[in-house]
Design a protein around this motif. Structure first.
Motif, PDB file in Angstrom:
ATOM      1  N   MET A  63       0.850  -1.203   0.000  1.00  0.00           N
ATOM      2  CA  MET A  63       0.000   0.000   0.000  1.00  0.00           C
ATOM      3  C   MET A  63       0.885   1.252   0.000  1.00  0.00           C
ATOM      4  O   MET A  63       1.817   1.363   0.795  1.00  0.00           O
ATOM      5  CB  MET A  63      -0.914   0.034   1.225  1.00  0.00           C
ATOM      6  CG  MET A  63      -2.024  -1.010   1.200  1.00  0.00           C
ATOM      7  SD  MET A  63      -3.118  -0.896  -0.229  1.00  0.00           S
ATOM      8  CE  MET A  63      -4.089   0.528   0.174  1.00  0.00           C
ATOM      9  N   VAL A  64       0.594   2.167  -0.917  1.00  0.00           N
ATOM     10  CA  VAL A  64       1.319   3.434  -0.987  1.00  0.00           C
ATOM     11  C   VAL A  64       0.312   4.577  -1.013  1.00  0.00           C
ATOM     12  O   VAL A  64      -0.815   4.417  -1.490  1.00  0.00           O
ATOM     13  CB  VAL A  64       2.236   3.508  -2.235  1.00  0.00           C
ATOM     14  CG1 VAL A  64       3.374   2.515  -2.136  1.00  0.00           C
ATOM     15  CG2 VAL A  64       1.457   3.306  -3.517  1.00  0.00           C
ATOM     16  N   ASP A  65       0.728   5.729  -0.484  1.00  0.00           N
ATOM     17  CA  ASP A  65      -0.117   6.918  -0.514  1.00  0.00           C
ATOM     18  C   ASP A  65       0.086   7.658  -1.825  1.00  0.00           C
ATOM     19  O   ASP A  65       1.225   7.938  -2.215  1.00  0.00           O
ATOM     20  CB  ASP A  65       0.229   7.856   0.647  1.00  0.00           C
ATOM     21  CG  ASP A  65      -0.305   7.343   1.973  1.00  0.00           C
ATOM     22  OD1 ASP A  65      -1.263   6.552   1.952  1.00  0.00           O
ATOM     23  OD2 ASP A  65       0.244   7.728   3.024  1.00  0.00           O
ATOM     24  N   VAL A  66      -1.010   7.949  -2.494  1.00  0.00           N
ATOM     25  CA  VAL A  66      -0.967   8.694  -3.749  1.00  0.00           C
ATOM     26  C   VAL A  66      -1.747   9.986  -3.558  1.00  0.00           C
ATOM     27  O   VAL A  66      -2.857   9.976  -3.041  1.00  0.00           O
ATOM     28  CB  VAL A  66      -1.578   7.857  -4.901  1.00  0.00           C
ATOM     29  CG1 VAL A  66      -1.709   8.692  -6.165  1.00  0.00           C
ATOM     30  CG2 VAL A  66      -0.739   6.617  -5.157  1.00  0.00           C
ATOM     31  N   LYS A  67      -1.137  11.102  -3.983  1.00  0.00           N
ATOM     32  CA  LYS A  67      -1.827  12.392  -3.902  1.00  0.00           C
ATOM     33  C   LYS A  67      -2.711  12.570  -5.130  1.00  0.00           C
ATOM     34  O   LYS A  67      -2.230  12.454  -6.249  1.00  0.00           O
ATOM     35  CB  LYS A  67      -0.809  13.534  -3.853  1.00  0.00           C
ATOM     36  CG  LYS A  67      -0.163  13.697  -2.512  1.00  0.00           C
ATOM     37  CD  LYS A  67       0.876  14.792  -2.381  1.00  0.00           C
ATOM     38  CE  LYS A  67       0.877  15.883  -3.360  1.00  0.00           C
ATOM     39  NZ  LYS A  67       1.850  16.952  -3.053  1.00  0.00           N
ATOM     40  N   PRO A  68      -3.991  12.844  -4.919  1.00  0.00           N
ATOM     41  CA  PRO A  68      -4.836  13.186  -6.066  1.00  0.00           C
ATOM     42  C   PRO A  68      -4.785  14.693  -6.334  1.00  0.00           C
ATOM     43  O   PRO A  68      -4.288  15.460  -5.509  1.00  0.00           O
ATOM     44  CB  PRO A  68      -6.227  12.785  -5.590  1.00  0.00           C
ATOM     45  CG  PRO A  68      -6.182  12.997  -4.115  1.00  0.00           C
ATOM     46  CD  PRO A  68      -4.755  12.735  -3.683  1.00  0.00           C
ATOM     47  N   LYS A  69      -5.316  15.089  -7.488  1.00  0.00           N
ATOM     48  CA  LYS A  69      -5.630  16.493  -7.741  1.00  0.00           C
ATOM     49  C   LYS A  69      -7.131  16.596  -7.574  1.00  0.00           C
ATOM     50  O   LYS A  69      -7.863  15.647  -7.878  1.00  0.00           O
ATOM     51  CB  LYS A  69      -5.265  16.890  -9.176  1.00  0.00           C
ATOM     52  CG  LYS A  69      -3.885  17.444  -9.315  1.00  0.00           C
ATOM     53  CD  LYS A  69      -3.680  18.011 -10.703  1.00  0.00           C
ATOM     54  CE  LYS A  69      -2.202  18.331 -10.875  1.00  0.00           C
ATOM     55  NZ  LYS A  69      -1.900  18.746 -12.239  1.00  0.00           N
TER      56      LYS A  69
ATOM     57  N   LYS B 144       1.449   8.046 -11.751  1.00  0.00           N
ATOM     58  CA  LYS B 144       0.860   6.888 -12.423  1.00  0.00           C
ATOM     59  C   LYS B 144       0.657   5.750 -11.432  1.00  0.00           C
ATOM     60  O   LYS B 144       1.518   5.471 -10.603  1.00  0.00           O
ATOM     61  CB  LYS B 144       1.783   6.439 -13.560  1.00  0.00           C
ATOM     62  CG  LYS B 144       1.135   5.506 -14.526  1.00  0.00           C
ATOM     63  CD  LYS B 144       2.019   5.289 -15.739  1.00  0.00           C
ATOM     64  CE  LYS B 144       1.319   4.344 -16.699  1.00  0.00           C
ATOM     65  NZ  LYS B 144       2.115   4.078 -17.890  1.00  0.00           N
ATOM     66  N   ASN B 145      -0.487   5.080 -11.532  1.00  0.00           N
ATOM     67  CA  ASN B 145      -0.801   3.943 -10.665  1.00  0.00           C
ATOM     68  C   ASN B 145      -1.842   3.094 -11.377  1.00  0.00           C
ATOM     69  O   ASN B 145      -2.375   3.499 -12.405  1.00  0.00           O
ATOM     70  CB  ASN B 145      -1.295   4.429  -9.289  1.00  0.00           C
ATOM     71  CG  ASN B 145      -2.625   5.139  -9.394  1.00  0.00           C
ATOM     72  OD1 ASN B 145      -3.670   4.504  -9.392  1.00  0.00           O
ATOM     73  ND2 ASN B 145      -2.597   6.464  -9.526  1.00  0.00           N
TER      74      ASN B 145
ATOM     75  N   LEU C  60      -4.478   9.151 -14.249  1.00  0.00           N
ATOM     76  CA  LEU C  60      -3.723  10.384 -14.014  1.00  0.00           C
ATOM     77  C   LEU C  60      -4.632  11.592 -14.220  1.00  0.00           C
ATOM     78  O   LEU C  60      -5.510  11.577 -15.098  1.00  0.00           O
ATOM     79  CB  LEU C  60      -2.546  10.491 -14.986  1.00  0.00           C
ATOM     80  CG  LEU C  60      -1.274   9.756 -14.592  1.00  0.00           C
ATOM     81  CD1 LEU C  60      -0.263   9.822 -15.733  1.00  0.00           C
ATOM     82  CD2 LEU C  60      -0.679  10.318 -13.316  1.00  0.00           C
ATOM     83  N   ALA C  61      -4.405  12.631 -13.437  1.00  0.00           N
ATOM     84  CA  ALA C  61      -5.163  13.874 -13.598  1.00  0.00           C
ATOM     85  C   ALA C  61      -4.734  14.564 -14.886  1.00  0.00           C
ATOM     86  O   ALA C  61      -3.567  14.464 -15.285  1.00  0.00           O
ATOM     87  CB  ALA C  61      -4.915  14.783 -12.402  1.00  0.00           C
TER      88      ALA C  61
END
Length: 194
Positions: free
Chosen positions: A59-65, A147-148, A153-154
């Motif tokens: 599990m990794v933290d991803v920042k959204p826009k 990317k994930n 992607l935004a």
């Protein structure tokens, strides 16, 4: 004559009680919007992060826009009526056709539609102070900053400008215990009818 006077007194008392209860219920419901700020942001202090599983199963933290709305609000009635609102009120944006179209053109879906499952939404309330002023924020995710495999992607900041320019083309709706208590035009900040 005495019965007639008693009848009139009773009628006046009933009318005044109805008037008092009407003004009390109006007092309990009222908010006004003092100011609104709208921006596209990836600030995790405002919109949080999303836990996503990477290629190795970690599990990794991803920042959204996100499209972020911040409303400075004021309670209209007595403070005692609102003491639990932090836990009981909810807010959402109802877009007009321009805003829906801008969302679809920019990110591929109407992010305001609760039926879609591509992006998340969020809402927060800063407790109202003794001056009866507080802050309500609402945000709509527009994609990830990296990317994930779970969230697209935004779009670029340039492309997101179209969405930000149309962001006030709609209404803010406030509910308390799932009952609508306020609807406001995002451009004028005035209360409007349903």
């Amino acid at each position: 004559m005495k019965k007639f006077i008693m009848g009139i007194s009773s009628a006046l008392l009933a009318v005044s009680l109805v008037a008092c209860s009407n003004s009390a219920s109006k007092e309990e419901d009222g908010y006004s919007i003092q100011k609104v700020k709208v921006k596209i942001t990836d600030d995790s202090n405002l919109i949080g992060k999303i836990g996503i599983e990477d290629d190795k199963g970690k599990m990794v933290d991803v920042k959204p826009k996100a499209l972020y709305y911040e409303f400075k609000m004021k309670q209209q009635g007595q403070h005692k009526f609102y003491q639990n609102d932090k836990d009981e009120i909810e807010a959402k944006i109802i877009p007009n056709e321009d805003l829906k179209k801008a969302s679809i053109n920019t990110v591929g879906v109407n992010v305001f539609d609760e039926e879609h499952d591509q992006f998340g939404t969020g809402m927060g309330i800063e407790e109202f102070n003794y001056m009866k002023k507080g802050k309500v924020d609402v945000h709509y995710d527009l994609g990830a900053t990296v990317k994930n495999k779970e969230m697209p992607l935004a779009p670029s900041n340039q492309k997101l400008k179209e969405l930000q320019e149309a962001a006030k083309h709609g209404k803010l709706v406030i509910t308390r215990n799932n009952k609508e208590i306020g609807r406001y035009d995002l451009e004028t900040l005035e209360s409007v009818k349903k």
